[in-house]
Every structure is written in C-alpha cells, then in structure tokens.
Design a protein around this motif. Structure first.
Motif, PDB file in Angstrom:
ATOM      1  N   TYR A 189      68.408  43.778  41.083  1.00 58.55           N
ATOM      2  CA  TYR A 189      67.649  42.834  40.258  1.00 58.55           C
ATOM      3  C   TYR A 189      67.555  41.485  40.959  1.00 58.55           C
ATOM      4  N   TRP A 190      66.712  40.623  40.413  1.00 61.67           N
ATOM      5  CA  TRP A 190      66.456  39.295  40.971  1.00 61.67           C
ATOM      6  C   TRP A 190      66.271  38.337  39.804  1.00 61.67           C
ATOM      7  N   GLY A 191      66.802  37.145  39.904  1.00 54.85           N
ATOM      8  CA  GLY A 191      66.586  36.144  38.874  1.00 54.85           C
ATOM      9  C   GLY A 191      65.150  35.655  38.899  1.00 54.85           C
ATOM     10  N   TRP A 208      70.262  27.695  39.156  1.00 50.61           N
ATOM     11  CA  TRP A 208      70.853  27.143  40.366  1.00 50.61           C
ATOM     12  C   TRP A 208      70.743  28.134  41.512  1.00 50.61           C
ATOM     13  N   HIS A 209      70.560  27.622  42.720  1.00 51.54           N
ATOM     14  CA  HIS A 209      70.306  28.510  43.850  1.00 51.54           C
ATOM     15  C   HIS A 209      70.850  27.913  45.142  1.00 51.54           C
ATOM     16  N   VAL A 210      71.376  28.775  45.982  1.00 51.84           N
ATOM     17  CA  VAL A 210      71.651  28.404  47.364  1.00 51.84           C
ATOM     18  C   VAL A 210      70.417  28.705  48.196  1.00 51.84           C
ATOM     19  N   THR A 233      68.826  34.434  44.937  1.00 53.81           N
ATOM     20  CA  THR A 233      69.387  34.495  43.593  1.00 53.81           C
ATOM     21  C   THR A 233      68.341  34.269  42.500  1.00 53.81           C
ATOM     22  N   PHE A 234      67.345  33.417  42.755  1.00 56.18           N
ATOM     23  CA  PHE A 234      66.339  33.128  41.735  1.00 56.18           C
ATOM     24  C   PHE A 234      65.009  32.816  42.423  1.00 56.18           C
ATOM     25  N   ARG A 235      63.932  33.391  41.882  1.00 53.15           N
ATOM     26  CA  ARG A 235      62.623  33.202  42.505  1.00 53.15           C
ATOM     27  C   ARG A 235      62.148  31.766  42.321  1.00 53.15           C
ATOM     28  N   ASN A 236      61.934  31.085  43.428  1.00 53.31           N
ATOM     29  CA  ASN A 236      61.609  29.659  43.397  1.00 53.31           C
ATOM     30  C   ASN A 236      60.353  29.352  42.599  1.00 53.31           C
TER      31      ASN A 236
END
Length: 525
Positions: A256-258, A290-292, A296-299
């Motif tokens: 999965y992806w945020g 929050w993201h590095v 982790t999360f689609r911009n």
C-alpha cells in the motif's frame, strides 16, 4: 457515416446517463424517533448530503437529489445541534449503502446485495444541545490481532477510558483490528461500553487484502461501520474523515501507499464549499502526511489537500499508524500556504507497542511505544474554533506528561557521561524544557533525537533474563522526537539531591516531573 457515428454517440451517452441513477430523499426531524418519516415530520433545510464525491444541500423542504451508481454510500453530513440515530453499538447511522449486487466475493465478507434503490432515501436527525466547548476522545490503533488481544484492549484501555465522563463523542484513527476483519463487529461491541457516539477511521490493517482495486479494499469496513470517507459537524468544528491508504499500491500493485484517490479529494473540495471559514476543521486519517520521501505518502495528494485547506485559519489533522507519538508542523517548504503552520498530531496508540512488554498488576502488557511514549489515548478539547490536546497515559494522572531517567548515584566531583533525560510525550523539537537541581536556577535542557534510555534499559532486562518472562519482548527502540538531555551535576555535597523538570507544551501549559539522585564518594580502584 457521420450520421451513424452521431447515433452511436447518442446511444453511448444515454447508457452513461442511465448508469447514474438519481437518489432522492429527505433529511428530517424524526420527532417520534421511529426511523420513519411521517407526514407531520418536517424536513431540515440546508443540510449537506453526499454520495462520497458530490455534495448537495437540502432545499427548503429538506429534500436532496444526488447521482449514484451501483457502488455508492449516500450519507448525511451531520449538522451542528443535531445527532444521527445510534445503533446498538453506539455507531452513528447517518448513511444508506447502495450496492444492488453486493460486495465482490472476498475473503472477509462485505455488504449483502441491497437491491433496487428505494424511492426515497431518508435520513433521520434529532436535535441535541452542543456546547462550543467540548471534548472528544481519540484512540490510535487498537489493532487486536486475536480475541485475546481484544480482551487486553478492553481491560487495559476501554475499561479505563469509560471514566472520561465529560466527552461528547470518540473517534478511533484506524487499525481498529489487526487483519482479521471478522473482529470488526466484536471491536464495535467492545466500544459500545464507552457509552458515546463513536466514529471510526479505516487503517491499513482494516483492509480487504484480496481486493483488486482500491475502491474494494474497504468492503468489510463498510459492512460494519459505513463509509470510509465522510464528514460531520459538532458545535463550531467540522470533522472530515478519510481513508488515506492506496491499495494495491498504484506504482507496482504490491502493498500500500499513503495517499488519496481523486474522488476522495473531490469530496473534500465539494464538502468545503459549504464549510464556513470561521470553523475549526479537523481531519482524521490513518497514515500521517509527514514524509521523508514520497515512498510513504504521495506528494501530489498532500499538496492538493493543502491547497483546499489553505484559506482555513484553524485546521488540525490527526493520524496514527506509526505506534509512536509525534507533532508534525508543515510550512511553505512542505507546500503548505496557510497563514499559520499546519499541525498534524500523530497520536500514540491504545495498543502501544502491539501488546508487548511486561504485564502489569492486571495481567495486561504495559506496551510502551518504541519512542518511550506510554500506552494511552488523547483528549481533543475544542473551545470555539481553537483546540488543545491532552495525552492520557494509562494508569497515570492526567498531569503526568514527562518521564525522567537519571542515574541513581554518581561519584562526587568525577565527570560522567550519564545525564538527565526527560521524555516529554507531547513535546516537539521547539518545546521549552528546563531543569533545576535542589530548587536552584532553571536551566534549559537540550533536545536530542535519540533512543529513550529508560525504554532501552527495559529491553536489556528482557535480553538478559535466563527464564522467559510472561508476555512478549518489546520492539527495538527508535529515536524519539520528544527527548531532552542535561548534564547531571556531580560537584555538589554528598547525599541526596532533587531534580525537577518543567516543560511547556504548544498550548502554553506547563508540566513538571521530579526525581532524585545521590552523590557519593568515589570507590577506589
């Protein structure tokens, strides 16, 4: 030939139009609370109703019209000063599921076929008094994988949280269960004990993992809780609940992806058209923004959400998922263009470190999280369009917000690499944390991004025992984002000395914690 193409186009358009039926009905004051609209019961004008994408307002008679296809949930967005009916588990029933053919055939059962769309899909509401100052209970990740862990959740958290007598409602921020979706109804039965209307967010461990498209990953969730994307009002606050897990991952079909689907962000956009700018807007989802990096999360999804909210001066986001506690603040460098930083509270969890660690006197794992945050839950306190957040550690008074770690004895006038550590659970890098010795001068402590030494010491104990302890070894430590350090003085008189730490949270409130240590003569080699 052109005439033939035109005919085909008209037929195609007609088929497309027919595929989207028109749902119509009333939002009404259910005076006798029988769940059925009587002729004498009046509709409520100006109430938002949605199909999960479009949002419309009821007319002067309380009537709405919305397009639907064969996989829609129609829901009313509860207005302030009204409440929706509650089922036997205190789950608000503000929606109608329209799945004529039911859910796809999946391992965990979804919704049975609902048949043809009723002539009128009506929503009952009851008036209720809502004070501008209210409290909501916030649970992060209950996440029981078994019925035994559900019992631990009940005994270790729910039975304690029922003492929160002044709360208006509660919300769980996803991972209601741990992959066994047959536990969803049993979780709901446990939450009934809270005695409050309870809202639920979908987490990655609440998904139908055998779903082939993201739209079907929430079928079992919908069967128990209703829509995974919805909104409601309470007093001067507007809550938006979103499923922010893209599954299967659209990049490679694995995991999965945020992020959000386009229709979900369309819902947010259409919904906000009817939300006044003076309201407090609270978003609730599972995976933090929050993201590095973009893994982790689609911009692009975060950016569109930020763009939709930038003109709202009072915004809060709440997430869970990490089994840590963290305050995230977004600014221009993150794509946020609002007047003030965008605050996301990444909440600690009610399962803590997944039901691990020593057993307390009740036989429940202490489950301290990997960053040293104790297991607990949050209290969101709203005053008009402003808010504060308290973290309630299980088994501690509310004022307990700091844990200290320091050596018990140090050698007189001998340098030491040992120090005083303060884990300020709700703190962040810019928090003000100070200490003093023996009621002396207050001095600043230094923020450090490191493992909590108290948590690490507990791991060492597990690793060195020669006989297994009851329970399960906790996870390895990770750097805490709310840890401070100060040197421990050794150049004082022999004997006992007092340490006091005070920390100021983001809302200006001051918390203190105390400890002791002893200075002794060095022992000769």
């Amino acid at each position: 030939m052109k005439k033939l193409l035109l005919i085909i186009s008209v037929i195609t358009l007609s088929i497309h139009v027919d595929a989207r039926q028109q749902a119509t009905g009333f939002v009404y004051h259910d005076a006798n609370q029988n769940g059925k609209k009587e002729r004498s019961e009046k509709g409520i004008p100006g109430v938002a109703v949605s199909n999960g994408k479009e949002v419309v307002l009821t007319d002067n008679q309380g009537k709405y019209v919305l397009p639907v296809d064969d996989d829609n949930i129609i829901f009313v967005i509860k207005p302030s000063s009204y409440t929706a009916p509650l089922d036997e588990n205190n789950l608000p029933r503000y929606f109608y599921i329209h799945k004529p053919n039911g859910s796809p055939d999946l391992k965990y059962k979804g919704v049975e076929p609902t048949g043809r769309l009723p002539k009128s899909v009506d929503f009952a509401l009851y008036p209720q008094q809502e004070e501008n100052n209210f409290t909501a209970i916030v649970f992060g990740d209950p996440q029981p994988y078994t019925e035994k862990e559900l019992e631990l959740f009940t005994k270790g958290v729910v039975d304690k949280a029922t003492k929160e007598k002044k709360a208006s409602f509660g919300i769980s921020l996803g991972d209601l269960v741990g992959d066994d979706l047959d536990l969803h109804p049993k979780y709901a039965q446990v939450m009934r004990n809270m005695g409050l209307p309870w809202y639920n967010v979908m987490g990655n461990h609440d998904m139908n993992y055998d779903a082939e498209v993201d739209e079907h990953a929430d079928e079992a969730f919908e069967a128990t809780f209703g829509p995974a994307n919805y909104a409601f009002n309470y007093a001067n606050a507007h809550f938006i609940v979103l499923d922010d897990i893209l599954y299967p991952d659209p990049r490679d079909g694995q995991g999965y992806w945020g992020g959000f689907r386009e229709d979900q962000l369309d819902f947010v956009e259409n919904n906000l058209k009817f939300v006044d700018k003076d309201k407090l807007v609270v978003l609730a989802f599972h995976i933090p923004l929050w993201h590095v990096n973009e893994n982790t999360f689609r911009n692009s999804d975060r950016q569109r959400l930020f763009d939709l909210l930038k003109d709202y001066p009072n915004v809060l986001a709440m997430s869970a998922h990490t089994h840590l506690q963290r305050q995230n603040f977004y600014s221009g460098s993150d794509g946020w263009d609002g007047a003030q930083p965008f605050h996301e509270y990444n909440a600690g969890t009610t399962s803590g470190d997944w039901y691990s660690g020593k057993l307390n006197a009740e036989g429940v794992p202490v489950s301290t999280m990997r960053d040293g945050t104790p297991k607990g839950y949050a209290l969101l306190r709203v005053e008009g369009s402003k808010y504060t957040i308290d973290y309630q550690t299980i088994g501690q008074p509310l004022q307990h917000q700091i844990r200290l770690y320091n050596p018990k004895v140090v050698a007189n006038n001998r340098g030491t690499s040992a120090g005083i550590f303060a884990n300020f659970y709700m703190g962040h890098q810019d928090s003000k944390v100070e200490y003093r010795i023996d009621n002396g001068e207050w001095k600043p402590m230094t923020w450090v991004e490191a493992a909590d030494p108290d948590y690490t010491a507990g791991l060492v104990e597990w690793d060195l025992v020669e006989e297994l302890m009851p329970g399960r070894r906790p996870s390895n430590a990770v750097p805490s984002t709310h840890l401070w350090r100060a040197a421990i003085p050794t150049n004082l008189s022999l004997g006992k000395h007092h340490i006091e730490v005070r920390a100021t949270d983001m809302f200006g409130r001051v918390f203190t914690e105390k400890s002791d240590y002893r200075i002794a003569e060095p022992v000769a080699y």
